[in-house]
Design an enzyme around this catalytic site. Structure first.
Site: not given
Ligand code: GDP
Ligand code: MN
Length: 383
Positions: A101, A189
């Site tokens: 992530y 993101e």
């Protein structure tokens, strides 16, 4: 402005962040054409602005044309958490060894950018934050300095990214930072950021939110406006240049200044109600702006009462009052108004409202924010 995954990936590609070859499809036939061009196997992905598409059945692997037809047919029109799928993104499927992530946001309190990086990607990052907060590395980045390759590499090591992936992750962190800053994002993101068996690191998903205040230097964002998912209320508000965000409650809110508007939502909440919207008419709002604001609020079928909370500074009480009187003449409001008018020329404003002969059933005035909130919530609850 939030982008769809496919737009986010196209945005990433401008900053050399590696993404899979693919294309958009609005029909089953288009999905087949894109799949053939991307090379099998492919992933068929629902384009909706909501997370957890995989779990909802909106992401499927297809090994041949028949499977593309099957999955594309099923996913188009599917309802994912209230979002109907109108468009697909079809891309060449990746082999995955690991899922990470990575994201950049702005930490306003720290006046710095914030990198978040974790070796535990692919799942909701909120879940990781709750279960294993130490698995997320948080690093503030001074916007004057930016992030160097060395700092990015150290962040990857700190996040326990395996040695073989550190260089690849660090490169993407630097590219993603450029995308975030030069690309004027509020959020950039990648979840998951994957490690392939070949050792390459690659963005498998994209969540990008663009900073609307920077749109003047991005004429190319126009194409994103065309597909932007605004609800009808927000579209109407935009035509009037109003700072409006649609919410789920029944108390319509109009306030001057973003801070007061937010406090108004809080107070409504505190006395047991729920706001139908956020609406900041700004400083120095005149009668026209007030009338437009009431028109937008009135468009919302869920609104049961309208709470106008004005603390006049530059905004003058008599202008607010004139706007309300004008709006009442122009539109048939579906809900009564509760007003708290204070500050500059409040007395003049109240006099205008009183002399306009508006019945009590349509407008009540309260001396404080709390009393006005209580009255507005009571009306919304039918009391
Ligand atoms: P989200 O659920 O809406 O966040 O959608 P993502 O694009 O993040 O995909 C969810 C999950 O689907 C990923 O975490 C992967 O496990 C899986 N997935 C997506 N694309 C691929 C792919 O190309 N290959 C494989 N093997 N899995 C994929
Ligand atoms: Mn994802």
């Amino acid at each position: 402005m939030d982008l769809f995954e496919y737009q986010g990936k196209q945005y990433f590609a401008r900053f050399d962040i590696p993404v899979s070859p693919g294309g958009v499809a609005d029909t089953v036939d288009e999905a087949v054409r894109v799949a053939e061009a991307s090379g099998f196997p492919v992933v068929v992905k629902a384009q909706v602005q909501v997370g957890g598409r995989g779990k909802a059945g909106g992401i499927k692997l297809a090994n041949d044309i028949d499977e593309v037809r099957l999955h594309a047919g099923n996913i188009l029109g599917m309802d994912i958490k209230g979002h109907v799928v109108k468009r697909l993104w079809v891309e060449h499927a990746s082999d995955i060894d690991e899922e990470y992530y990575a994201s950049y946001t702005l930490d306003r309190a720290a006046k710095k950018h914030l990198l978040m990086l974790s070796a535990q990607g692919g799942v909701d990052i909120e879940e990781v934050a709750a279960k294993d907060p130490d698995a997320i590395v948080k690093l503030h980045i001074d916007p004057v300095d930016g992030i160097s390759e060395a700092t990015a590499r150290q962040a990857a090591v700190d996040a326990k990214i395996p040695a073989k992936a550190v260089d690849g992750v660090a490169t993407i962190l630097v590219q993603l930072y450029r995308c975030f800053t030069e690309g004027d994002c509020d959020l950039a993101e990648i979840n998951p950021l994957i490690l392939k068996p070949t050792g390459e690191v690659h963005a498998l998903d994209a969540k990008v939110s663009l900073e609307n205040n920077a749109s003047f230097r991005h004429p190319e964002w126009e194409e994103y406006r065309a597909t932007e998912e605004l609800d009808e209320r927000e579209q109407l508000a935009r035509t009037h240049d109003l700072q409006y965000i649609g919410l789920e409650g029944s108390v319509g809110i109009i306030a001057n200044g973003a801070g007061l508007a937010m406090s108004t939502l809080d107070v409504v909440n505190q006395v047991g109600g729920q706001a139908a919207n956020f609406l900041d008419i700004g400083g120095g709002a005149n009668a026209d702006v007030m009338a437009a604001a009431l028109e937008v609020i009135n468009f919302d079928k869920d609104v049961k009462s309208i709470f106008i909370n004005i603390f006049g500074g530059i905004t003058r009480g008599e202008e607010v009052a004139k706007g309300i009187v004008e709006a009442l003449g122009r539109v048939d409001l579906r809900a009564p108004i509760v007003i708290r008018l204070d500050g500059t020329n409040a007395e003049e404003g109240r006099t205008i409202l009183k002399n306009a002969g508006i019945p009590e059933s349509k407008l009540v005035s309260k001396p404080t924010m709390l009393e006005a909130a209580e009255a507005a919530v009571a009306i919304a609850k039918g009391k």
